[in-house]
Write an enzyme that holds these catalytic residues in place. Sequence first.
Site, short mmCIF file in Angstrom:
data_model
loop_
_atom_site.label_atom_id
_atom_site.label_comp_id
_atom_site.label_asym_id
_atom_site.label_seq_id
_atom_site.Cartn_x
_atom_site.Cartn_y
_atom_site.Cartn_z
N GLU A 115 0.35 -0.42 5.65
CA GLU A 115 1.28 0.15 6.61
C GLU A 115 1.14 1.61 6.70
OE1 GLU A 115 5.04 1.89 7.52
OE2 GLU A 115 4.05 2.21 5.50
N ASP A 131 0.77 -1.30 0.07
CA ASP A 131 -0.05 -0.18 -0.22
C ASP A 131 0.84 1.20 -0.02
OD1 ASP A 131 0.71 -0.75 2.67
OD2 ASP A 131 -0.44 1.13 3.33
#
Length: 473
Positions: free
Chosen positions: A171, A105
């Site tokens: 994250e 991500d």
Amino acid sequence: MSEPWTPTVPLPVDSVRAAVRGDLPRILEQLVDLVAIPGIAWDSFDPAQLECSAEAVAGVLEDAGLDEVEILRVPLGDGPGHPAVVAHRRPAPGHPTVLLYAHHDVQPPGRPELWDSEPFTAEERDGRLYGRGAADDKAGIMAHVGALRAAAAHREEGLGLGVTVFVEGEEEAGSPSFRDFLEAHRDRLAADVIVIADSSNWEVGVPALTTSLRGMVGAVVELSVLEHAVHSGMYGGPVLDAPTLLARLIATLHDDDGAVAVEGLLAEDRTDLVYEEERFRADAAVKDGVRLAGRGSIASRLWTRPALSVTGMDVTPVDVAANTIAPSARAKLSLRTAPGQDPAEAAEALRRHVETHAPFGAHVRFELEETGRSFRTDMSSEAARIARWALGESWGRPAVETGIGGSIPFTGDLTEVYPDAAILITGVEDPDTRAHSANESLHLGEFERAVVAEALMLLALDDTARHTGPARE
């Protein structure tokens, strides 16, 4: 400093370097494809793109010859959770397992006019690859993939190491389900050595092993003085508005030198690396004439002393402000704590401070939002010594030990769940990467050296197990 590590048998450094260079076009092609997918784990963005990102990562790991590639998740709130990718190759008898971590991500792109090229169309310019996630942290994924391919090419019988690749999908959203994910898949992710490829090197040409991380405390402070807004002319004077009193409260958080003035927080000068003030000013884009805050070396102020910032405020916007005394105001506080500081104790110290320093009897409400543990590498471990050796061989100069002023909160979870694992934090970034900002980029020369270093690390860990026995059965 611990004794330097040397290979039991010679390792093919030049051959590994040649293998990585030969594979680099393929590695970068796959990286460009990953950058093209805007997988963002924030609620305000399309979750379908995050799913596409996970599927693309799974395809890359399958292409790298890893087995048991799965897209996994644990529930988060009322939803199914964000997609992580886990791939596994079992160890040969008597060999340890290495867990290679990265995340797929990315941060939102921000304002498009600040970019010199399209954020999700990777573009190479002057030896750097530009794009959101080109460095943070899709390059981390491809560093693992490239290293695995190069290491495997130098073992006709295959690597004896067990390898687990864990590519997280949340994250940049704060890893909200990370601990639950570890607990749900504790056995599947267990490892003797954990390599987190999500940090930075000291500068272009100088490799670094990140050996300390500050912890964090995030909180919102709300200050109120009135039940409702009143006319600033009719009632101003005897009562001060909430923004003014909030400013006075915020001013108590630091002393006259700009050092954090909250009692109960740890601080130490435990850094050997010299961070010159001129370089720091350039790296941080400090304007001319602005005096730096705090005490001690620049490095200690960044890595081993607390830092406290106001990252947001809720007050009446100027363009809609009426002539009234604002009854309340809020501030978001970000406290970074020194390595070794207990986050719960730091949060309580911050709460105590704002409640006891409320000016003019203003009502203060402290809302704790998040905490994260600090981290320090055991540099005496064989894995850490191997990592230093591998970085030095790849770059052709010794690696330095650095800290990070920011936090990677999930390292605390890894330490608690896997207390016997050696955790190493490496990276592909450099001071010009601009991670999270417009024009994020990856230095291609440094990336190549990072892949070589990790491949050498894997081969060294494999050889160590072959000649001295495993770290864990």
